[in-house]
Design a protein around this motif. Structure first.
Motif, PDB file in Angstrom:
ATOM      1  N   ALA A 202       0.812  -1.223   0.000  1.00 29.53           N
ATOM      2  CA  ALA A 202       0.000   0.000   0.000  1.00 29.53           C
ATOM      3  C   ALA A 202       0.840   1.264   0.000  1.00 29.53           C
ATOM      4  N   GLY A 203       2.082   1.191   0.502  1.00 22.10           N
ATOM      5  CA  GLY A 203       2.928   2.371   0.569  1.00 22.10           C
ATOM      6  C   GLY A 203       2.787   3.154   1.854  1.00 22.10           C
ATOM      7  N   TYR A 204       1.969   2.688   2.802  1.00 25.09           N
ATOM      8  CA  TYR A 204       1.775   3.362   4.081  1.00 25.09           C
ATOM      9  C   TYR A 204       1.428   2.298   5.118  1.00 25.09           C
ATOM     10  N   PRO A 205       1.621   2.586   6.418  1.00 22.35           N
ATOM     11  CA  PRO A 205       1.371   1.576   7.453  1.00 22.35           C
ATOM     12  C   PRO A 205      -0.115   1.423   7.743  1.00 22.35           C
ATOM     13  N   PRO A 206      -0.503   0.374   8.458  1.00 24.04           N
ATOM     14  CA  PRO A 206      -1.923   0.175   8.783  1.00 24.04           C
ATOM     15  C   PRO A 206      -2.504   1.288   9.655  1.00 24.04           C
ATOM     16  N   PHE A 207      -1.679   1.863  10.549  1.00 20.32           N
ATOM     17  CA  PHE A 207      -2.148   2.929  11.436  1.00 20.32           C
ATOM     18  C   PHE A 207      -1.254   4.146  11.266  1.00 20.32           C
ATOM     19  N   ASP A 208      -1.863   5.282  10.949  1.00 20.93           N
ATOM     20  CA  ASP A 208      -1.134   6.527  10.737  1.00 20.93           C
ATOM     21  C   ASP A 208      -1.126   7.326  12.028  1.00 20.93           C
ATOM     22  N   SER A 209      -0.379   6.850  13.008  1.00 19.62           N
ATOM     23  CA  SER A 209      -0.278   7.518  14.305  1.00 19.62           C
ATOM     24  C   SER A 209       1.111   7.246  14.853  1.00 19.62           C
ATOM     25  N   ASP A 210       1.431   7.830  15.991  1.00 17.13           N
ATOM     26  CA  ASP A 210       2.727   7.614  16.599  1.00 17.13           C
ATOM     27  C   ASP A 210       2.603   7.629  18.115  1.00 17.13           C
ATOM     28  N   GLY A 211       3.716   7.269  18.771  1.00 15.75           N
ATOM     29  CA  GLY A 211       3.748   7.292  20.224  1.00 15.75           C
ATOM     30  C   GLY A 211       2.720   6.369  20.846  1.00 15.75           C
ATOM     31  N   SER A 212       2.095   6.850  21.915  1.00 13.38           N
ATOM     32  CA  SER A 212       1.116   6.040  22.632  1.00 13.38           C
ATOM     33  C   SER A 212      -0.123   5.774  21.785  1.00 13.38           C
ATOM     34  N   ASP A 213      -0.484   6.721  20.905  1.00 11.20           N
ATOM     35  CA  ASP A 213      -1.644   6.494  20.034  1.00 11.20           C
ATOM     36  C   ASP A 213      -1.404   5.315  19.096  1.00 11.20           C
ATOM     37  N   LEU A 214      -0.170   5.151  18.624  1.00 12.16           N
ATOM     38  CA  LEU A 214       0.140   4.039  17.728  1.00 12.16           C
ATOM     39  C   LEU A 214      -0.064   2.703  18.427  1.00 12.16           C
ATOM     40  N   LEU A 215       0.408   2.571  19.647  1.00 16.57           N
ATOM     41  CA  LEU A 215       0.245   1.302  20.351  1.00 16.57           C
ATOM     42  C   LEU A 215      -1.211   1.067  20.743  1.00 16.57           C
ATOM     43  N   ARG A 216      -1.945   2.135  21.049  1.00 14.92           N
ATOM     44  CA  ARG A 216      -3.378   1.967  21.315  1.00 14.92           C
ATOM     45  C   ARG A 216      -4.095   1.430  20.079  1.00 14.92           C
ATOM     46  N   ASP A 217      -3.714   1.956  18.897  1.00 17.00           N
ATOM     47  CA  ASP A 217      -4.342   1.473  17.668  1.00 17.00           C
ATOM     48  C   ASP A 217      -4.052  -0.009  17.452  1.00 17.00           C
ATOM     49  N   HIS A 218      -2.816  -0.428  17.698  1.00 22.25           N
ATOM     50  CA  HIS A 218      -2.490  -1.852  17.535  1.00 22.25           C
ATOM     51  C   HIS A 218      -3.216  -2.709  18.565  1.00 22.25           C
ATOM     52  N   LEU A 219      -3.509  -2.129  19.722  1.00 22.39           N
ATOM     53  CA  LEU A 219      -4.223  -2.890  20.744  1.00 22.39           C
ATOM     54  C   LEU A 219      -5.715  -2.997  20.448  1.00 22.39           C
TER      55      LEU A 219
END
Length: 683
Positions: A202-219
């Motif tokens: 796709a050229g981009y990651p599944p979640f477009d966030s960083d820091g704590s928001d990124l791990l919350r999205d993966h959770l």
């Protein structure tokens, strides 16, 4: 991370150490060469300072060195001394796949996924997890084969105590169970592989966030299906991104089989050959491709094909065969080259039987029949045809032995013979005419012309008349002006050869107080070199024996000092021009990095807290997270860190600082740490 190269060279006495290829919080990678084998290698250096590190490293290194798979970077050797440990690995000249992700086509990305899945399947069968699958850990060799690097390094770091109480991984690729500190399974690696494939396609990651928001999205978040990716391939990826391990593919080999089936339906039967990636396929995965070709009538039939193959993967014995690249020529076989088979369940037996049927080549030209000499009547053909290209005998003719067919000998064109004769006459005439005219050739002299005592010049060639010379004319002949041809000046015994300027001048910072300057000596006769550092700073370097590379370390500099240099050679007659002639080459010693900013701490669960920050420097080599009792090193490419195995409902406070070769920054926040409390009720 800084290392003592002298100590490392003593540890690896059989290797020549080269340049640094990369570094992180826990170690660095250097180029090297085995002297006796003349083999290029990569050397990963780790610092493990905890108790019991030597025993754990020895056990884990032996396990990693036992991995022998065509899609896993091989470990050749390992050594340890004090708190320094080194793994000698296969050199991958193609570099990491993260540099090529924008150049990969859909089939190439799927070929990468199949390669990595088979490598994971091999390692999982031996009880080894990777724990950090991402594009930068996928390397390519000169043959365009993808191999997985750093297998088991994460486990090696945790078991040796480097990150005890934490886990090692990259936040953007972590599975939910990895973030919360739960039990890690083979499905954890599949989650990271799915994130990597999502990015490649796709050229981009599944979640477009960083820091704590990124791990919350993966959770808790649900990613959207990758845009522009065919439905069958996207379905395989989205299944591996499920939040619970039980909802993902049952094994890495099943993931590879699903991906082969999906790619065959999405890109056609020869997608692997068109990918340009060299892949070695296990038999069950190769069988999945053949089943997919038969079940392409509907999407459901394709899924049934993958399910039938996946059901027999547990009892199948992997055996690899070459596929992909320019060598895949089998028609109708997903671009696969097949060499034998193992039984992969009852559903594969029928496919194995027809594997050896000769392929019908479209447009093939039949081989010409052998020409028969008909001098012997026993060799006459049974039918009317003669077998030699001539028509059969006319009907009603008397049968009998055929005369042998003798093709006519081609005639040589008359014009060609005439041209050859004229050319021979011309060459002979050119050689004979000078002798008839009386010209003789004198041996060449050393100079282009000489001057006689009377001032007349002596030509190199002079005609000698054959008849009586004419009487001299009474008219006075003017005295000719002497003409002297001067050759270009050059060195003689009394004029020494001028010294040649050096080339390839380069400058690189060695540490916070010194810069290494290198150049190539082109003269070999100089008495020394002069390095001009500007602002009246000069260094005199002794002569170099012969020609070749010269190295000088300019020390005594301050952190953050910039030095611009030029180099010239000198001898008894003078000095050469500076090199480079127009401008200097510059390097800057490293300075302590700027401290990070916007440090936050957020509880993820009853046992985990994530600390994130903003990187405000571009030359750091890592970060340090301090929780009041322990400091944790974090790699330079990360801006978040998760602490796991914490107490329920407990409060923890943190500060972060950056470091590099020159030193460390101040802590951030400067006044008071940031704090967070783990979840009490388990929500």
């Amino acid at each position: 991370m800084t290392i003592d190269r002298t100590l490392l060279a003593a540890m690896l006495s059989g290797y020549d150490l080269g340049r640094e290829l990369g570094s992180g919080a826990f170690g660095l990678v250097m180029a090297g060469r085995h002297r006796r084998l003349d083999r290029e290698v990569a050397i990963k250096v780790l610092r493990l300072s905890s108790d019991g590190a030597r025993t754990s490293f020895d056990t884990e290194a032996r396990t990693l060195a036992s991995l022998d798979h065509p899609h896993i970077v091989q470990i050749f050797d390992y050594v340890e001394q004090d708190d320094m440990y080194a793994l000698v690995m296969e050199m991958m000249a193609g570099g990491p796949l993260s540099r090529r992700r924008s150049d990969l086509s859909g089939p190439a990305a799927c070929a990468v996924g199949v390669s990595v899945a088979q490598a994971l399947s091999y390692a999982h069968s031996r009880g080894i997890l990777h724990r950090d699958i991402k594009a930068s850990n996928l390397l390519t060799d000169p043959n365009n084969r993808v191999k997985v690097a750093d297998f088991g390094i994460a486990k090696l770091l945790t078991t040796t105590g480097v990150s005890r109480g934490t886990f090692v991984g990259t936040p953007g690729y972590m599975a939910p169970e990895q973030i919360t500190g739960g039990r890690q399974l083979p499905a954890t690696d599949l989650y990271a592989l799915a994130v990597t494939l999502y990015e490649l396609l796709a050229g981009y990651p599944p979640f477009d966030s960083d820091g704590s928001d990124l791990l919350r999205d993966h959770l808790r978040g649900t990613p959207a299906a990758p845009a522009g990716v065919p439905g069958p391939v996207a379905a395989v990826i989205m299944r591996a991104l499920a939040k619970t391990p039980a909802e993902r593919q049952p094994s890495a080999q099943a993931f590879a089989a699903d991906l082969v089936v999906a790619a065959t339906r999405a890109y056609g039967q020869h997608w692997l050959a068109r990918s340009g990636i060299v892949v070695r396929l296990d038999d069950p995965v190769r069988v999945a491709a053949r089943v997919a070709l038969r079940d392409t009538t509907s999407a459901a039939a394709g899924r049934n094909a993958a399910s039938r193959v996946a059901s027999s993967l547990g009892a199948a014995v992997p055996r690899v065969t070459e596929a992909g690249g320019a060598g895949t020529t089998e028609p109708g076989g997903a671009g696969l080259m097949e060499r034998g088979t193992e039984r992969a369940g009852a559903a594969s037996a029928a496919m194995a039987a027809d594997r050896f049927r000769p392929a019908r080549l479209v447009g093939a030209v039949p081989a010409p029949r052998e020409r028969i000499s008909w001098g012997d009547t026993s060799g006459a053909p049974a039918g009317p045809g003669r077998g030699d290209g001539r028509p059969p005998p006319a009907s009603g003719s008397v049968p009998g032995p055929y005369r042998p067919y003798r093709p006519l000998r081609p005639r040589r064109p008359l014009s060609l013979m005439l041209v050859a004769a004229l050319l021979a006459v011309a060459i002979g005439g050119a050689m004979l005419v000078p002798r008839l005219l009386g010209y003789t050739e004198k041996p060449p002299s050393d100079s282009t012309s000489t001057v006689s005592p009377t001032g007349a010049t002596s030509p190199t060639f002079s005609p000698t008349p054959t008849g009586t010379p004419p009487s001299p004319s009474p008219t006075a002949t003017p005295t000719p002006t002497p003409t002297v041809t001067r050759s270009s000046p050059g060195p003689t015994a009394s004029q020494p050869r001028p010294v040649v300027a050096p080339t390839d001048v380069a400058a690189t910072a060695q540490d916070e107080n010194s810069i290494k300057i290198t150049w190539t000596d082109r003269s070999g006769t100089e008495s020394g070199f002069t390095i001009d550092g500007g602002s009246g700073r000069q260094k005199n370097v002794p002569a170099h024996t012969g020609t070749g590379s010269v190295v000088y370390v300019w020390s005594g500099l301050a952190a953050g000092d910039t030095l611009c240099v030029r180099v010239r050679a000198r001898d008894s007659t003078g000095a050469s021009a500076y090199s480079p002639p127009e401008r200097s080459v510059c390097a800057t010693t490293p300075a302590a990095p700027s401290p990070p900013s916007n440090v936050t701490a957020v509880a993820l669960s009853t046992i985990a807290i994530i600390v994130s920050w903003q990187d405000d420097s571009d030359d750091e080599t890592g970060f340090t997270v301090d929780d009041g009792t322990t400091t944790h090193d974090v790699a330079a490419d990360r801006t978040a860190f998760v602490l796991a195995d914490l107490d329920r409902g407990a409060r923890y406070c943190f500060r972060v600082r950056a470091f590099n070769k020159a030193g460390v920054s101040t802590y951030s926040p400067a006044d008071a740490p940031v704090c967070a409390t783990t979840v009490q009720d388990g929500t």
